[in-house]
Structure formats: C-alpha cells, structure tokens
Design a protein around this motif. Structure first.
Motif, short mmCIF file in Angstrom:
data_model
loop_
_atom_site.label_atom_id
_atom_site.label_comp_id
_atom_site.label_asym_id
_atom_site.label_seq_id
_atom_site.Cartn_x
_atom_site.Cartn_y
_atom_site.Cartn_z
N ASP A 1 0.80 -1.22 0.00
CA ASP A 1 0.00 0.00 0.00
C ASP A 1 0.84 1.27 0.00
N ARG A 2 1.97 1.24 0.73
CA ARG A 2 2.75 2.45 0.90
C ARG A 2 4.13 2.33 0.26
N GLN A 3 4.25 1.48 -0.74
CA GLN A 3 5.52 1.28 -1.42
C GLN A 3 5.32 1.42 -2.92
N PHE A 4 6.17 2.23 -3.53
CA PHE A 4 6.07 2.49 -4.97
C PHE A 4 7.47 2.34 -5.54
N ILE A 5 7.62 1.53 -6.59
CA ILE A 5 8.94 1.23 -7.13
C ILE A 5 8.98 1.61 -8.61
N LEU A 6 10.04 2.28 -9.00
CA LEU A 6 10.28 2.62 -10.39
C LEU A 6 11.42 1.75 -10.90
N SER A 7 11.21 1.11 -12.05
CA SER A 7 12.20 0.15 -12.53
C SER A 7 12.47 0.32 -14.02
N SER A 8 13.60 -0.24 -14.40
CA SER A 8 13.93 -0.38 -15.82
C SER A 8 14.77 -1.64 -15.98
N LYS A 9 14.58 -2.33 -17.08
CA LYS A 9 15.39 -3.52 -17.33
C LYS A 9 16.73 -3.14 -17.95
N LYS A 10 16.70 -2.09 -18.80
CA LYS A 10 17.93 -1.64 -19.47
C LYS A 10 17.89 -0.13 -19.62
N LEU A 11 18.73 0.55 -18.87
CA LEU A 11 18.75 2.00 -18.90
C LEU A 11 19.31 2.55 -20.21
N LEU A 12 18.73 3.69 -20.61
CA LEU A 12 19.22 4.45 -21.75
C LEU A 12 19.85 5.74 -21.26
N LEU A 13 20.69 6.34 -22.08
CA LEU A 13 21.26 7.65 -21.71
C LEU A 13 20.17 8.66 -21.42
N SER A 14 19.09 8.59 -22.18
CA SER A 14 18.00 9.56 -22.04
C SER A 14 17.20 9.38 -20.75
N ASP A 15 17.49 8.32 -20.01
CA ASP A 15 16.80 8.12 -18.72
C ASP A 15 17.41 8.97 -17.61
N SER A 16 18.53 9.62 -17.87
CA SER A 16 19.14 10.48 -16.86
C SER A 16 18.18 11.59 -16.47
#
Lengths: 110, 111
Positions: free
Chosen positions: A71-86
């Motif tokens: 309920d009180r946990q939120f996670i942001l994920s990526s499998k493969k980061l891109l330069l534009s994710d900065s």
C-alpha cells in the motif's frame, strides 16, 4: 505525521543496466502515489501514478515501469537503462487534498 | 490529461520587490497547490487552496483560487534572497488522481 522516503539520493548507472528506485510512505494509508521526472531546469513530467496496490497508470510510453507491491511502497524500474533516462526522479504521495514529495533521486546514466 | 500553463517562465527582481505568477488550465480543478523547489531538492508545499475564490496567505506569500476554478495565482511580497528557487503550481482534479504541474517559474532575487 506523514513522511515520505525516497532512495537512493544519487545513482550513477551504465547504459544497459537495470534500475530500481524505491519510495515508501509512513503515517497514512491508501495514498495516491506518483513518480515524476525532472530534466535539468525543467518542469515535472508525470511518469506513473497509482491509486492502490497493483494499480498503475502510465502517462508516457518509455523504458520505465512502476509497481506497487504494498500500500505504501512504490517502485520505479527499468530492465535496461538508456542515456535519455538520466534526470531527477521524484516520488510523491497525495491524500487527495495535498501532495508531498520525497527528496528525489539524481540518476546519471553513463 | 489536463495541462497547466504557468507564467512567467522566469523572473529577475531586486530584493524588496513584489512578485506575481499565475497558472491557467483548460480544465477545472478541485484543488490548487503551490510549491517551491530548491536546487537538488524535492518541491515543498507552500499553500493549498480548496475553494473557488479562496485567498490564503502564508507569511509573505498569498495565493488565490480563481473563481472559474481554472486558474490560480501566487504573490510574494517584499522578496528576499532566500526566495530564490523554482515555483510550481499543481492542480488536483475532482477524481484526485491525476495531479498536474505547471512548468515552473524560476525566480532570481538580486540583493
């Protein structure tokens, strides 16, 4: 009182590596949760929001995903980061009448 | 989703001057919020507005919820150097889920 924790504060990751940013809220139940991204000197871009466990709304098709396992946990994920994710990633929670932010995570993809 | 138009984009003022910034939307909001963000930090809530026409103050800051519920403004009186930062407006619609932000007003105060 309610508090919001976001970590890590800074992160340097190589291109192609995975990502996991975590946000937790204390002192409230069933909050609306949000992930925003902010480019340097720019405004806040809404990435995801959640109104409950397992309920995720995506605003922008991209290389990122979000999950709300508790309920009180939120996670942001990526499998493969891109330069534009900065960028500067901000988690926020809302009671419906006010909204509060975490301290943010500065992500640099190299 | 709803978009907020915030202006001006930036302001350069002398210490002691008053500041005014505003946000407009094509959609109605139930709640207007104003935030200040310092470099490298998350935005901090300054003022929350809940009723059309409401005028609320927080020290030298005053904000108003527009009568049409599609706009809001923030005034800062007698600015000081620590007022420097980026100010954001935010709107919460009736369903309270889709919180939207303006692009921000970058304030610079010259001593």
């Amino acid at each position: 009182s309610q508090t919001i924790h976001q970590w890590p504060a800074t992160l340097v990751q190589p291109v192609g590596s995975p990502l996991s940013l975590e946000c937790t809220v204390e002192g409230t139940s069933n909050p609306n949760l949000y992930w925003y991204r902010q480019a340097a000197g720019r405004g806040l871009q809404l990435l995801f929001y959640s109104v409950g466990i397992g309920q995720i709304s995506s605003e922008v098709p991209q290389n990122l995903s979000a999950s709300r396992p508790q309920d009180r946990q939120f996670i942001l994920s990526s499998k493969k980061l891109l330069l534009s994710d900065s960028g500067f990633y901000l988690c926020a929670w809302s009671s419906g009448t006010e909204a509060f932010f975490g301290q943010g995570t500065r992500l640099t993809v190299v | 989703g709803q978009q907020l138009n915030q202006s001006p984009q930036s302001m350069f003022i002398q210490e002691g001057e008053d500041v005014s910034m505003n946000c407009t939307s094509s959609s109605i909001f139930n709640t207007w919020l104003w935030y200040k963000q310092d470099p490298g930090e998350g935005p901090v809530l300054l003022i929350a507005l809940y009723k059309a026409g409401e005028l609320t103050s927080n020290g030298r800051l005053t904000a108003q919820f527009g009568i049409t519920r599609k706009d809001s403004f923030l005034n800062i009186s007698a600015s000081i150097p620590s007022d420097v930062g980026i100010y954001f407006c935010a709107g919460l619609p009736y369903n309270n889920n889709d919180m939207r932000f303006g692009a921000g007003t970058r304030l610079t105060v010259k001593p």
